[in-house]
Scaffold this active site. Structure first.
Site, PDB file in Angstrom:
ATOM      1  N   LYS A  24       0.829  -1.215   0.000  1.00 17.35           N
ATOM      2  CA  LYS A  24       0.000   0.000   0.000  1.00 17.35           C
ATOM      3  C   LYS A  24       0.854   1.253   0.000  1.00 17.35           C
ATOM      4  CE  LYS A  24      -1.641   1.787   4.059  1.00 17.35           C
ATOM      5  NZ  LYS A  24      -1.451   3.240   4.141  1.00 17.35           N
ATOM      6  N   ASN A  25       1.840   1.283   0.900  1.00 17.12           N
ATOM      7  CA  ASN A  25       2.610   2.519   1.071  1.00 17.12           C
ATOM      8  C   ASN A  25       3.514   2.822  -0.109  1.00 17.12           C
ATOM      9  OD1 ASN A  25       1.375   2.946   3.456  1.00 17.12           O
ATOM     10  ND2 ASN A  25       3.119   2.430   4.771  1.00 17.12           N
ATOM     11  N   CYS A 118      -4.114  13.517  12.619  1.00 12.66           N
ATOM     12  CA  CYS A 118      -4.782  12.264  12.308  1.00 12.66           C
ATOM     13  C   CYS A 118      -4.724  11.431  13.566  1.00 12.66           C
ATOM     14  CB  CYS A 118      -4.147  11.553  11.131  1.00 12.66           C
ATOM     15  SG  CYS A 118      -2.746  10.580  11.576  1.00 12.66           S
ATOM     16  N   ARG A 123       1.437  14.455  12.974  1.00 13.15           N
ATOM     17  CA  ARG A 123       1.927  14.205  11.612  1.00 13.15           C
ATOM     18  C   ARG A 123       2.145  15.488  10.825  1.00 13.15           C
ATOM     19  NH1 ARG A 123      -0.529   8.587   9.398  1.00 13.15           N
ATOM     20  NH2 ARG A 123       1.364   8.591   8.183  1.00 13.15           N
ATOM     21  N   ASP A 307       4.673   0.440  11.940  1.00 12.58           N
ATOM     22  CA  ASP A 307       3.464  -0.199  11.418  1.00 12.58           C
ATOM     23  C   ASP A 307       3.308  -1.649  11.884  1.00 12.58           C
ATOM     24  OD1 ASP A 307       2.850   2.151  10.151  1.00 12.58           O
ATOM     25  OD2 ASP A 307       3.312   1.462   8.133  1.00 12.58           O
ATOM     26  N   ARG A 399      -8.738  -0.098   4.653  1.00 11.18           N
ATOM     27  CA  ARG A 399      -7.849   0.862   3.982  1.00 11.18           C
ATOM     28  C   ARG A 399      -6.575   0.176   3.494  1.00 11.18           C
ATOM     29  NH1 ARG A 399      -5.575   4.679   7.603  1.00 11.18           N
ATOM     30  NH2 ARG A 399      -4.291   4.873   5.772  1.00 11.18           N
TER      31      ARG A 399
HETATM   32  C1  UD1 Z   1       4.679   6.615   6.181  1.00 14.96           C
HETATM   33  C2  UD1 Z   1       3.706   5.473   6.058  1.00 14.96           C
HETATM   34  C3  UD1 Z   1       3.256   5.009   7.435  1.00 14.96           C
HETATM   35  C4  UD1 Z   1       4.470   4.662   8.279  1.00 14.96           C
HETATM   36  C5  UD1 Z   1       5.442   5.825   8.311  1.00 14.96           C
HETATM   37  C6  UD1 Z   1       6.728   5.501   9.035  1.00 14.96           C
HETATM   38  C7  UD1 Z   1       2.569   5.937   3.992  1.00 14.96           C
HETATM   39  C8  UD1 Z   1       1.307   6.298   3.309  1.00 14.96           C
HETATM   40  N1  UD1 Z   1       2.548   5.928   5.316  1.00 14.96           N
HETATM   41  O1  UD1 Z   1       3.997   7.717   6.790  1.00 14.96           O
HETATM   42  O2  UD1 Z   1       2.446   3.857   7.269  1.00 14.96           O
HETATM   43  O3  UD1 Z   1       4.034   4.397   9.597  1.00 14.96           O
HETATM   44  O4  UD1 Z   1       5.793   6.202   6.968  1.00 14.96           O
HETATM   45  O5  UD1 Z   1       7.301   4.360   8.517  1.00 14.96           O
HETATM   46  O6  UD1 Z   1       3.549   5.633   3.354  1.00 14.96           O
HETATM   47  N2  UD1 Z   1       7.243  14.357  10.506  1.00 14.96           N
HETATM   48  C9  UD1 Z   1       7.468  15.688  10.808  1.00 14.96           C
HETATM   49  N3  UD1 Z   1       7.527  16.568   9.770  1.00 14.96           N
HETATM   50  C10 UD1 Z   1       7.404  16.196   8.455  1.00 14.96           C
HETATM   51  C11 UD1 Z   1       7.199  14.830   8.171  1.00 14.96           C
HETATM   52  C12 UD1 Z   1       7.126  13.926   9.216  1.00 14.96           C
HETATM   53  O7  UD1 Z   1       7.590  16.070  11.958  1.00 14.96           O
HETATM   54  O8  UD1 Z   1       7.484  17.049   7.573  1.00 14.96           O
HETATM   55  C13 UD1 Z   1       7.156  13.380  11.619  1.00 14.96           C
HETATM   56  C14 UD1 Z   1       5.777  12.739  11.684  1.00 14.96           C
HETATM   57  O9  UD1 Z   1       4.877  13.531  12.432  1.00 14.96           O
HETATM   58  C15 UD1 Z   1       6.081  11.423  12.353  1.00 14.96           C
HETATM   59  C16 UD1 Z   1       7.485  11.089  11.839  1.00 14.96           C
HETATM   60  O10 UD1 Z   1       8.029  12.304  11.351  1.00 14.96           O
HETATM   61  O11 UD1 Z   1       6.138  11.594  13.748  1.00 14.96           O
HETATM   62  C17 UD1 Z   1       7.514  10.034  10.742  1.00 14.96           C
HETATM   63  O12 UD1 Z   1       6.722  10.440   9.671  1.00 14.96           O
HETATM   64  P1  UD1 Z   1       6.969   9.957   8.179  1.00 14.96           P
HETATM   65  O13 UD1 Z   1       8.156   9.072   8.112  1.00 14.96           O
HETATM   66  O14 UD1 Z   1       6.922  11.142   7.294  1.00 14.96           O
HETATM   67  O15 UD1 Z   1       5.686   9.044   7.913  1.00 14.96           O
HETATM   68  P2  UD1 Z   1       4.627   9.173   6.745  1.00 14.96           P
HETATM   69  O16 UD1 Z   1       5.314   9.364   5.445  1.00 14.96           O
HETATM   70  O17 UD1 Z   1       3.561  10.130   7.142  1.00 14.96           O
END
Ligand code: UD1
Length: 431
Positions: A24-25, A118, A123, A307, A399
């Site tokens: 999915k991701n 969320c 996030r 995850d 989902r």
């Molecule tokens: C993706 C995955 C999710 C997985 C996560 C970590 C998808 C659709 N989702 O989520 O299933 O759990 O990677 O492996 O691919 N953060 C910031 N600022 C930013 C971006 C992130 O502070 O600009 C923080 C987030 O709040 C979170 C952490 O960094 O606490 C990790 O987030 P991130 O690695 O970006 O996860 P996603 O891409 O949202």
């Protein structure tokens, strides 16, 4: 009420073989990346899950023509007619933010609703934004939207991420491929889905070195072309079935993914007393004695995946001792633990640590799926709980898991999905 619920009667043995779908991701980002090139890209090994439908609507709203057939989709991005991803879409699925990079790279502008919080934490998207700014994108916020413009095109730059964010790394990759000059992303995420996106982009003609390492170098090209690509197997779906096998005893064989992508999870399952046999395209798991307690802490890849945290906690809830599960990636990702406690688990949350004291058994109870992985973990717990568990808010599970109930039933679980004829107010299992 027309919602669906899952009912599980615990205690059945699970054995046999199950095949996982594409990740999915990964596929969500590949769909966004398709926007980068005019023409028709074809993606195979696409899971039939609701998030794909949401992303199809998001990119469809931008003018791309998405055609879905059995485990495949084509994206015709010849003509994009809009640069806006509206709130109705982004609020349904945060991963919609992945269109920001491709849109600004291809069209010179993008308007994407801010995703907001969320249910697994705040996030933030500050790293996406700051990285794009480094590439010369002008960002304005207003009325709940991010408006990104790059009338002169994007310029390669060195970007150091504060944290190896998966989403930020992906957005920057998808923007940098069409930037002028070279971009170096430091402290980049190393998840296998990043390597999959990179393979997709390279297939489109992009020049990317170092994906899978903390430093990714992208040399911009003038234009990209469509690509055909098979999505990498879903390591999290695989890990979920492996924990199901570990909880119920197995042996269960899970195929369709690369076991290297789950290395630390396999190490922890072995430490918990499971026998783990690695196959070329999967893993067989069996557990013959009570699970041992094992501490885990979630970290960016190759660390233990956030995850998989909930599913692993379900296994630890029935171990013969105490352990600590530490969540380092997302705040507020222990909500399912309260539901697990309602099934008889002994879990105490202290900030981002869960102190899990193994209990002899769990008992079926009405529970609510708080999010995607938490919901799956509750189903796993229900497989070994005494009596019937009724899991509400199943849409979270749909989902990300294709035919979850059918796949578990084929392994031997007593599990059904059905219309919630009792309404959400009444939670007990129907007899
Ligand atoms: C993706 C995955 C999710 C997985 C996560 C970590 C998808 C659709 N989702 O989520 O299933 O759990 O990677 O492996 O691919 N953060 C910031 N600022 C930013 C971006 C992130 O502070 O600009 C923080 C987030 O709040 C979170 C952490 O960094 O606490 C990790 O987030 P991130 O690695 O970006 O996860 P996603 O891409 O949202």
């Amino acid at each position: 009420m027309g919602s669906t619920v899952i009912e599980v009667r615990g205690g059945r043995a699970l054995h046999g073989e199950v095949r996982v779908e594409g990740a999915k991701n990964s596929v969500l980002k590949l769909m966004a990346a398709s926007l980068l090139a005019p023409g028709v890209s074809r993606i195979t090994n696409v899971p039939t899950i609701s998030d794909i439908g949401v992303m199809a609507e998001v990119i469809g709203g931008l003018g791309a023509l998405v055609v879905r057939s059995d485990h495949e989709l084509t994206v015709d991005a010849t003509t994009l007619t809009s640069f806006e991803a509206p709130y109705e879409m982004v609020s349904r699925m945060r991963a919609s933010i992945a269109v920001l990079g491709p849109l600004v790279a291809r069209l010179g502008q993008a308007k994407v609703a801010m995703p907001g919080g969320c249910n697994i934490g705040s996030r933030k998207i500050d790293m996406h934004i700051r990285g794009l700014q480094e590439l010369g994108v002008r960002i304005e916020f207003g009325h709940g939207y991010i408006h990104a413009t790059a009338p002169e095109g994007l310029k390669g730059a060195d970007v150091m991420l504060d944290f190896p964010s998966v989403g930020a790394t992906e957005n920057l990759l998808m923007a940098a491929v069409l930037a002028e000059g070279t971009t170096v992303i430091d402290n980049a995420a190393r998840e296998p889905e990043i390597a999959d996106l990179t393979a997709f982009l390279v297939g489109m003609g992009a020049d990317i070195q170092g994906a899978g390492s903390p430093t990714i170098t992208v040399t911009g090209v003038d234009a990209l072309h469509p690509v055909e690509h098979r999505v990498v197997g879903d390591r999290i779906e695989a890990g979920t079935f492996l924990v199901a096998g570990a909880l119920c005893g197995g042996p269960v064989t899970v195929r369709g993914f690369n076991p290297k992508h789950l290395e630390l999870v396999l190490t922890k399952l072995r430490a918990a007393g499971c026998e783990v046999i690695v196959l070329p395209d999967g893993v067989t798991i069996e557990r013959t004695s009570i699970a041992r307690p094992v501490d885990v802490q979630t970290l960016p890849y190759p660390g233990f995946p956030t995850d998989m945290q909930a599913q692993f906690m379900a296994l630890m809830a029935l171990s013969d001792g105490d352990c600590i599960i530490t969540e380092n990636v997302f705040e507020n990702r222990f909500m399912f633990a309260d539901e697990l406690v309602r099934m008889g688990a002994d879990v105490r949350i202290e900030a981002h640590h869960a102190i899990v004291k193994g209990v002899r058994g769990l008992s079926g109870a009405p529970v609510r799926s708080p999010d995607l992985r938490g919901g799956a973990a509750l189903v796993l717990a229900a497989l070994v709980a005494e009596g019937c568990t009724r899991i509400n808010d199943v849409h979270h599970i749909e989902r990300g898991y294709e035919r979850f109930v059918e796949k578990l039933a084929a392994l031997g679980a007593d599990i059904v999905m059905k219309a919630d004829t009792m309404g959400t107010a009444s939670d007990g299992c129907e007899e």
